[in-house]
Design a protein around this motif. Structure first.
Motif, PDB file in Angstrom:
ATOM      1  N   THR A   1      -8.587  -2.340   4.804  1.00  0.00           N
ATOM      2  CA  THR A   1      -9.468  -2.431   5.963  1.00  0.00           C
ATOM      3  C   THR A   1      -9.113  -1.434   7.059  1.00  0.00           C
ATOM      4  OG1 THR A   1      -8.113  -4.177   6.962  1.00  0.00           O
ATOM      5  CG2 THR A   1      -9.932  -4.869   5.540  1.00  0.00           C
ATOM      6  N   ARG A   2      -7.881  -0.909   7.031  1.00  0.00           N
ATOM      7  CA  ARG A   2      -7.492   0.107   8.009  1.00  0.00           C
ATOM      8  C   ARG A   2      -6.328   0.924   7.447  1.00  0.00           C
ATOM      9  NH1 ARG A   2      -8.083   1.026  13.485  1.00  0.00           N
ATOM     10  NH2 ARG A   2      -9.276  -0.902  13.691  1.00  0.00           N
ATOM     11  N   CYS A   3      -6.450   2.257   7.537  1.00  0.00           N
ATOM     12  CA  CYS A   3      -5.362   3.150   7.167  1.00  0.00           C
ATOM     13  C   CYS A   3      -5.686   4.520   7.760  1.00  0.00           C
ATOM     14  CB  CYS A   3      -5.193   3.238   5.649  1.00  0.00           C
ATOM     15  SG  CYS A   3      -6.500   4.132   4.783  1.00  0.00           S
ATOM     16  N   PRO A   4      -4.716   5.448   7.792  1.00  0.00           N
ATOM     17  CA  PRO A   4      -5.032   6.803   8.269  1.00  0.00           C
ATOM     18  C   PRO A   4      -6.182   7.413   7.473  1.00  0.00           C
ATOM     19  CG  PRO A   4      -2.654   6.496   8.129  1.00  0.00           C
ATOM     20  CD  PRO A   4      -3.280   5.272   7.508  1.00  0.00           C
ATOM     21  N   SER A   5      -7.064   8.107   8.163  1.00  0.00           N
ATOM     22  CA  SER A   5      -8.251   8.664   7.505  1.00  0.00           C
ATOM     23  C   SER A   5      -7.893   9.581   6.342  1.00  0.00           C
ATOM     24  CB  SER A   5      -9.099   9.431   8.523  1.00  0.00           C
ATOM     25  OG  SER A   5      -9.512   8.583   9.576  1.00  0.00           O
ATOM     26  N   ALA A   6      -6.824  10.370   6.496  1.00  0.00           N
ATOM     27  CA  ALA A   6      -6.443  11.316   5.450  1.00  0.00           C
ATOM     28  C   ALA A   6      -6.053  10.612   4.157  1.00  0.00           C
ATOM     29  CB  ALA A   6      -5.293  12.194   5.941  1.00  0.00           C
ATOM     30  N   TRP A   7      -5.578   9.384   4.245  1.00  0.00           N
ATOM     31  CA  TRP A   7      -5.168   8.642   3.052  1.00  0.00           C
ATOM     32  C   TRP A   7      -6.353   8.275   2.163  1.00  0.00           C
ATOM     33  CZ3 TRP A   7      -0.913   4.524   4.506  1.00  0.00           C
ATOM     34  CH2 TRP A   7       0.185   5.202   5.073  1.00  0.00           C
ATOM     35  N   LYS A   8      -7.538   8.255   2.729  1.00  0.00           N
ATOM     36  CA  LYS A   8      -8.697   7.781   1.978  1.00  0.00           C
ATOM     37  C   LYS A   8      -9.144   8.766   0.901  1.00  0.00           C
ATOM     38  CE  LYS A   8     -10.214   4.683   5.615  1.00  0.00           C
ATOM     39  NZ  LYS A   8     -11.285   4.182   6.483  1.00  0.00           N
TER      40      LYS A   8
ATOM     41  N   ALA B   1      -3.091  -1.921  12.997  1.00  0.00           N
ATOM     42  CA  ALA B   1      -2.123  -1.550  11.967  1.00  0.00           C
ATOM     43  C   ALA B   1      -2.817  -1.152  10.670  1.00  0.00           C
ATOM     44  CB  ALA B   1      -1.180  -2.727  11.708  1.00  0.00           C
ATOM     45  N   THR B   2      -2.111  -0.413   9.826  1.00  0.00           N
ATOM     46  CA  THR B   2      -2.569  -0.218   8.458  1.00  0.00           C
ATOM     47  C   THR B   2      -2.627  -1.588   7.791  1.00  0.00           C
ATOM     48  OG1 THR B   2      -1.640   2.007   8.274  1.00  0.00           O
ATOM     49  CG2 THR B   2      -2.001   0.789   6.223  1.00  0.00           C
TER      50      THR B   2
ATOM     51  N   ARG C   1       4.372 -15.231  -1.482  1.00  0.00           N
ATOM     52  CA  ARG C   1       5.775 -15.124  -1.874  1.00  0.00           C
ATOM     53  C   ARG C   1       6.065 -13.767  -2.498  1.00  0.00           C
ATOM     54  NH1 ARG C   1       8.767 -14.581  -5.772  1.00  0.00           N
ATOM     55  NH2 ARG C   1       6.994 -14.508  -7.210  1.00  0.00           N
ATOM     56  N   ALA C   2       5.150 -13.287  -3.359  1.00  0.00           N
ATOM     57  CA  ALA C   2       5.368 -12.033  -4.069  1.00  0.00           C
ATOM     58  C   ALA C   2       5.342 -10.827  -3.135  1.00  0.00           C
ATOM     59  CB  ALA C   2       4.326 -11.875  -5.175  1.00  0.00           C
ATOM     60  N   VAL C   3       4.395 -10.776  -2.216  1.00  0.00           N
ATOM     61  CA  VAL C   3       4.278  -9.587  -1.361  1.00  0.00           C
ATOM     62  C   VAL C   3       5.317  -9.581  -0.248  1.00  0.00           C
ATOM     63  CG1 VAL C   3       1.823  -9.346  -1.875  1.00  0.00           C
ATOM     64  CG2 VAL C   3       2.522 -10.621   0.168  1.00  0.00           C
ATOM     65  N   ASP C   4       5.907 -10.738   0.032  1.00  0.00           N
ATOM     66  CA  ASP C   4       6.907 -10.808   1.100  1.00  0.00           C
ATOM     67  C   ASP C   4       8.227 -10.165   0.694  1.00  0.00           C
ATOM     68  OD1 ASP C   4       7.808 -11.664   3.701  1.00  0.00           O
ATOM     69  OD2 ASP C   4       8.938 -13.263   2.700  1.00  0.00           O
ATOM     70  N   ILE C   5       8.449  -9.938  -0.587  1.00  0.00           N
ATOM     71  CA  ILE C   5       9.710  -9.362  -1.034  1.00  0.00           C
ATOM     72  C   ILE C   5       9.581  -7.892  -1.405  1.00  0.00           C
ATOM     73  CG2 ILE C   5      10.601 -11.589  -1.832  1.00  0.00           C
ATOM     74  CD1 ILE C   5       9.860 -10.799  -4.673  1.00  0.00           C
ATOM     75  N   GLU C   6       8.454  -7.253  -1.081  1.00  0.00           N
ATOM     76  CA  GLU C   6       8.290  -5.831  -1.345  1.00  0.00           C
ATOM     77  C   GLU C   6       9.280  -5.020  -0.511  1.00  0.00           C
ATOM     78  OE1 GLU C   6       4.225  -5.298  -0.329  1.00  0.00           O
ATOM     79  OE2 GLU C   6       3.484  -5.750  -2.340  1.00  0.00           O
ATOM     80  N   PRO C   7       9.722  -3.845  -1.022  1.00  0.00           N
ATOM     81  CA  PRO C   7      10.670  -3.020  -0.264  1.00  0.00           C
ATOM     82  C   PRO C   7      10.151  -2.631   1.123  1.00  0.00           C
ATOM     83  CG  PRO C   7      10.537  -2.290  -2.539  1.00  0.00           C
ATOM     84  CD  PRO C   7       9.465  -3.311  -2.362  1.00  0.00           C
ATOM     85  N   ALA C   8       8.900  -2.159   1.198  1.00  0.00           N
ATOM     86  CA  ALA C   8       8.291  -1.861   2.499  1.00  0.00           C
ATOM     87  C   ALA C   8       7.592  -3.127   2.976  1.00  0.00           C
ATOM     88  CB  ALA C   8       7.308  -0.702   2.391  1.00  0.00           C
ATOM     89  N   ARG C   9       8.397  -4.076   3.378  1.00  0.00           N
ATOM     90  CA  ARG C   9       7.905  -5.433   3.633  1.00  0.00           C
ATOM     91  C   ARG C   9       6.804  -5.448   4.683  1.00  0.00           C
ATOM     92  NH1 ARG C   9      12.142 -10.217   4.285  1.00  0.00           N
ATOM     93  NH2 ARG C   9      12.298  -9.689   2.063  1.00  0.00           N
TER      94      ARG C   9
ATOM     95  N   ASP D   1       2.825  -1.496  10.844  1.00  0.00           N
ATOM     96  CA  ASP D   1       2.602  -0.815  12.118  1.00  0.00           C
ATOM     97  C   ASP D   1       2.976   0.657  12.070  1.00  0.00           C
ATOM     98  OD1 ASP D   1       1.550  -2.973  13.548  1.00  0.00           O
ATOM     99  OD2 ASP D   1       3.550  -3.768  13.951  1.00  0.00           O
ATOM    100  N   ALA D   2       4.081   1.016  11.408  1.00  0.00           N
ATOM    101  CA  ALA D   2       4.545   2.403  11.382  1.00  0.00           C
ATOM    102  C   ALA D   2       5.532   2.571  10.232  1.00  0.00           C
ATOM    103  CB  ALA D   2       5.211   2.769  12.714  1.00  0.00           C
ATOM    104  N   GLY D   3       5.740   3.836   9.842  1.00  0.00           N
ATOM    105  CA  GLY D   3       6.762   4.142   8.853  1.00  0.00           C
ATOM    106  C   GLY D   3       6.308   4.081   7.410  1.00  0.00           C
ATOM    107  N   LEU D   4       5.144   3.548   7.148  1.00  0.00           N
ATOM    108  CA  LEU D   4       4.644   3.463   5.777  1.00  0.00           C
ATOM    109  C   LEU D   4       4.136   4.832   5.334  1.00  0.00           C
ATOM    110  CD1 LEU D   4       4.025   1.329   3.505  1.00  0.00           C
ATOM    111  CD2 LEU D   4       1.681   1.302   4.398  1.00  0.00           C
ATOM    112  N   THR D   5       4.520   5.264   4.133  1.00  0.00           N
ATOM    113  CA  THR D   5       4.049   6.530   3.602  1.00  0.00           C
ATOM    114  C   THR D   5       2.852   6.312   2.677  1.00  0.00           C
ATOM    115  OG1 THR D   5       5.444   6.487   1.631  1.00  0.00           O
ATOM    116  CG2 THR D   5       6.413   7.399   3.665  1.00  0.00           C
TER     117      THR D   5
END
Length: 412
Positions: free
Chosen positions: A367-374, A296-297, A313-321, A338-342
């Motif tokens: 530690t992991r994301c699509p190569s183009a995002w870098k 996963a990303t 607690r703080a990161v669990d309430i993010e919109p893209a949880r 896993d999917a859907g994150l922009t």
């Protein structure tokens, strides 16, 4: 047609598969003379870590270096080549009732050299330490193809600089690791884990109690409902009933583990609901925990352990949880998508994660994301105060810059 391979979206690059250390040395001398780059790899399970390569070169697949060099089981050490897979190493050690207590995802593919280069550590780092703590000897090849060594084959060896710890986590930028000597631990008589079900407002008190416990857990893990839903579904446990699930593991002889299990139940039993014991190595649930989020990303935050509950607690309430998994005893928190994150969402959350981690004296890497995002995301984070020292070390070990150029911190 010769074999080629991409690394983090860069390539294709030609691949060499040396079968002997001398073959690796010859490849290095050739690259050094021509000023071309070399990208050492093992099983490829951590190739998403870091920046894409910065220049053309050749991939050096080290899986041909997979021999057991020396295994004096009574001394509880083993010397192996760096291309051995973690599963093959574990199987060899288990025949002598020994182990290396490091949890590595995709162990049938991941090689020891790759795990060392990426400094992979799992849940049991809380009780048994990190991979750096088990490396007592190492051999590597420099930019001239010459072998250099550090440490030795005995545990009580303190001569010279501790290059073992320097090479672990260097992402292959200082040389090519060819051989490693590890100290080992005996397999435990029994391993058990308790599942603690807690609400968000219980986290801080629960983790404080676990830190202050009279027991000595091998791991203290924490996952949110989103992560628990994925893991529980894999092992057919149904839907999680609480916002957070904690895993507290114990290992050792039967009497010691039994006492610790009963003791921790007394200490935290009034704070949360507790499930029964599960064998930590054989049960599908714990195997699912080790493999969780491997593709996963992923963001990885490190901070003071006392800041972990508030960060989770703080990161669990993010919109893209995210699916949150924490080595809560060690102050490490992972977020998986896993999917859907922009890209826009990732950039916004990365900024927020870094601000939150800074409050806990920590930082965040991707530690992991699509190569183009870098091209947009700064995967290693803001420039470090010790970047000048890291560059000086790189210049001493690899003055021509042929090993994994551009992939490490600050473009090293």
């Amino acid at each position: 047609m010769s074999e080629t391979r991409e690394i983090d979206g860069y390539g294709p690059l030609p691949v060499a598969r040396p079968g002997q250390v001398n073959d690796v040395a010859a490849l290095i001398r050739e690259a050094s003379a021509g000023g071309t780059a070399l990208y050492p790899i093992g099983g490829g399970t951590s190739l998403a870590l870091g920046n894409p390569p910065s220049q053309p070169g050749r991939v050096v697949d080290l899986r041909g270096l997979d021999q057991i060099i020396d295994f004096p089981a009574r001394d509880m050490t083993v010397t192996v080549q760096a291309g051995i897979t973690m599963k093959s190493l574990a199987d060899t050690l288990a025949r002598e009732n020994l182990r290396l207590p490091i949890d590595v995802p995709r162990s049938e593919t991941a090689t020891l050299g790759g795990v060392l280069a990426a400094n992979v550590n799992g849940a049991r780092r809380y009780g048994f330490g990190t991979l750096r703590d088990y490396v007592i000897g190492i051999s590597a090849l420099n930019d001239e193809g010459r072998e250099f060594k550090a440490g030795g084959r005995v545990v009580k060896n303190v001569a010279g600089y501790d290059l073992c710890k320097l090479l672990v986590g260097s992402l292959g930028t200082l040389g090519i690791i060819t051989q490693v000597t590890l100290k080992l631990r005996p397999l435990p008589e029994i391993q058990a884990v308790l599942l603690l079900h807690a609400d968000t407002d219980q986290l801080e008190r629960l983790l404080a109690t676990l830190h202050a416990s009279r027991t000595r857990p091998s791991c203290i893990e924490l996952i949110n409902r989103a992560a628990a839903g994925t893991i529980f579904q894999q092992v057919r446990l149904g839907e999680p009933e609480s916002a957070w699930v904690g895993f507290v593991g114990y290992e050792g002889n039967v009497d010691a583990v039994a006492w610790q299990v009963q003791q921790i139940i007394k200490e935290v039993g009034k704070q949360c609901r507790i499930d029964g014991q599960i064998d930590f190595t054989a049960k599908p649930l714990c195997n699912a925990m080790i493999e969780f989020g491997a593709e996963a990303t992923t963001f990885k935050a490190t901070m003071l352990p006392g800041a972990t509950a508030e960060f989770c607690r703080a990161v669990d309430i993010e919109p893209a949880r995210p699916q949150v998994r924490s080595h809560a005893g060690s102050g490490i928190v992972y977020g998986h998508w896993d999917a859907g994150l922009t890209l826009e969402q990732a950039a916004s959350m990365l900024k927020e994660w870094r601000e939150l981690a800074a409050e806990g004296k920590g930082d965040v890497v991707v530690t992991r994301c699509p190569s183009a995002w870098k091209q947009t995301l700064d995967v290693w984070g803001p420039p470090r105060n010790d970047a000048w020292l890291m560059r000086d070390v790189k210049a001493k070990f690899d003055p021509k810059g042929i090993f994994n150029p551009g992939r490490f911190v600050d473009g090293i």
